[in-house]
Write an enzyme that holds these catalytic residues in place. Sequence first.
Site, short mmCIF file in Angstrom:
data_model
loop_
_atom_site.label_atom_id
_atom_site.label_comp_id
_atom_site.label_asym_id
_atom_site.label_seq_id
_atom_site.Cartn_x
_atom_site.Cartn_y
_atom_site.Cartn_z
N CYS A 1 0.82 -1.20 0.00
CA CYS A 1 0.00 0.00 0.00
C CYS A 1 0.86 1.25 0.00
CB CYS A 1 -0.91 0.01 1.23
SG CYS A 1 -1.87 -1.50 1.43
N ARG B 1 -4.77 1.20 -1.12
CA ARG B 1 -4.66 -0.22 -0.80
C ARG B 1 -4.42 -1.10 -2.01
NH1 ARG B 1 -8.89 -4.72 1.49
NH2 ARG B 1 -7.31 -6.07 2.42
#
Length: 626
Positions: free
Chosen positions: A2, A50
Site C-alpha cells: 500500500c 490499498r
Amino acid sequence: MCGIAGIYHPGTPKPVDRARVLAMADAQAHRGPDGAGVWTASGVGLSHRRLAIIDVAGSPQPMHDGDLTVTYNGEIYNFAEVRAELQAMGAKFVTNGDTEVLLHGWRQWGPAMLDRLNGMFAFALHDAGRQCLFLARDRLGVKPLHYVELSDGSVAFASELKGLLVHPLLRRAPDLAAIEDFMGLGYVPDDACVVAGVKKLPAAHYLMLERGRPVPMPRRWWDLDFTNRASGSLKDLEAELVDRMRAAVKLRMVSDVPLGAFLSGGVDSSAVVALMAELSKGAVKTCTIGFQEAGHDERAYADAIAQRYHTDHRERVVAADDFALLDRLTSAFDEPFADASALATFRVCELAREQVTVALSGDGADEAFAGYRRYKFQAAEERVRSLLPREMSANVFGTLGRLYPKADWAPRPLRAKTTLLALAEDGATAYARSVGVTTPGLRDKLFTAEAWRQLGGHRAENRYIATMRDAPAREALDRAQYADIQHYLTGDILTKVDRTSMAVSLEAREPLLDYKLMEFAATLPSSMRLRRGQGKWLMKKAMERYLPDDILYRPKMGFVTPISAWFRGALANEAADLSRSPRLLQWFDGPAIERIAAEHKAGRAEHGRTLWQLVTLDRSLARLFG
C-alpha cells in the site's frame, strides 16, 4: 502492499484539510489501486491507498479501534501467531487481516509490539488517548517512509517522496550534500534526501510524535549483531540454515491473491524457488527476463531450474536499448537513482504482474552471507595490510599506487593502481571507496570550487567509514557486511525493488531478509560465509541437495545493463549535452563534464557509470525542481 500518507500537528491541533491528505495518498495510487481511505480528527489526518493481499474483502484503512487509528503499508508475516497471543489476552478481532494486529498490539504492548512482528512494514498509528502519532519502519527497511516538518508546525509523512511533493507548504530546494552522496554512491542514502528538509525514517527505527512536545529524533528498536558466533558442527549449522530458509519462504507464501517468484537463474532466486516448490501443492509461477546479448543472458539457467521444479515459467527478452524506460523510472524513484539494473528489475516486475500480485525474490543473501565479490577483495587486502605496520603500508603502497599507471581498459589483474591505493588506506576507508561509483578524485574535478566550499568537507564515503568503525562486529568482513546492510541494502537494493514493483502494483517479498535468518547468518563464523574466495559458502553447500553445481558455483552475473556502450552510441549526444544543462551547472563544471563525455566516447577512459549518474540526476532535478 500500500501507500500511506498523513499530517500531524504536534503543537496546536490545527484542522487538517481532508482533501489535502487524500491528495497525498492519491499521488501514490500505483502503490494501492484497489481502494482509498482518509480519516481526519483534531490536529491529525491519515490516508491510505490499498493493494489488497490479505483479507481482500475486509480490512479497510485507515482502520479504527476505539481511540486508535492506523494507516499501514506492508505485511506482518506472523500475524496469525501474534493475533492468537492477543486473543488469549482478551483482544476481540473483527477482521481477518494483519492490520488489526497493530491496533490490538499497540494497546497491549505499546512500542514494544515491534519486537513481536516479523514482516516488512511502515505505518502510522494515532492514539487519541495518549495524544501521539507513532511512526515505525521494519527492521531492514524493506518499506519506505518519508517525513518533513513544515512551516505551519505540522509533520507530513508519506511512503514516497511524491506524496509529500503535493503539499503546498513543502519548499522545494535541492540539498547539495545529498547530490554529493548520490554521485559517490549511485543512490541517495536513507540518511539523506535530495529535497532539503525531507527525512527518511531509518530502518529499524520509530518516531513518537507527542502533542505539546518538539519533534524528537527517531529511536532505534532493533539492530543486527555480528559479535556473537554460533556453535555446532558444520552439519548442524547447515541443517539449521535450511530450516530457517524454509520457514522464511513458508511465511511469505501466505496470500489471498495469486503468488509467484522471480527466477534469474542465480543462486538466490533459484534457492527461493526450490523451497517454494517443496512447500507448494501446485506449480510455482516463475518468470525471468533475458537480454539480446549472450554474455548478459541467464535464461538457460533459469529454464533449467524451471524444468527441475516443474514451475509455470514465462520469460521475455529485453532489448539492450531499453533506456527509453528512463523517464518512467525517474518518476517512480523521485530521487536520482543510478543503479542501471533498475531497468531490468522493472521489466521483470512488469512481466510478473501480468499473472500474479505477489512475487518472492532472492534479494538479501549477498549482504547476509557475504556474496559480493568485493568481500573477497577486501579479505585479501586485509591480509596484506596485516603484514606491515600501518604507517609503513601507507607510505609503501601509497607511493607505488601513485607511480603505477591508471589502466581502466586493461584486464582486471593489470589494474593494480586502485588496489595499491586501497592498501595505503585503512580497511574502512578503502572499503567505502570500493562500494562507490564516481571516485573522490573524479568528483573533485566535476564539482565546482564553490560547490565544494558549500559542502564544507562532506563526503559520501564518510557514513560508510563511521558505520564500519562503530559496527557491532568482530572482524573486517563483519564490518563490511554490516555497513552494506545499513546503507547499500536499504538505499539501493530495497529502494530499487520497492519502487519498480510498486510502479506496476506488484508486491515483492524477500524471504532471505527474514530477520531471524539474518540474525543467524550474522553469527556464522566468517569462514562459513567466505571461504577460499567463495562467498555464501555455507548457503551454497546447504543448497547442493536442491540445486546443480552450475547454478551454485558459476561466476555471479546479476542484472547487467550495457550503459557504457550506450554512451558511445545512442546516448553519446545526450552525454555531451549534459555539459550545458543549467540544472547541473549550478554545481558542476561544464568543461569537466564535456571532457569525460568525449574521453568515454573515444574509448580513452571508462566513464559510463558516471555519465549514467549525471543523466539520471539531470532528469530527476528537472522533475523535482523544474
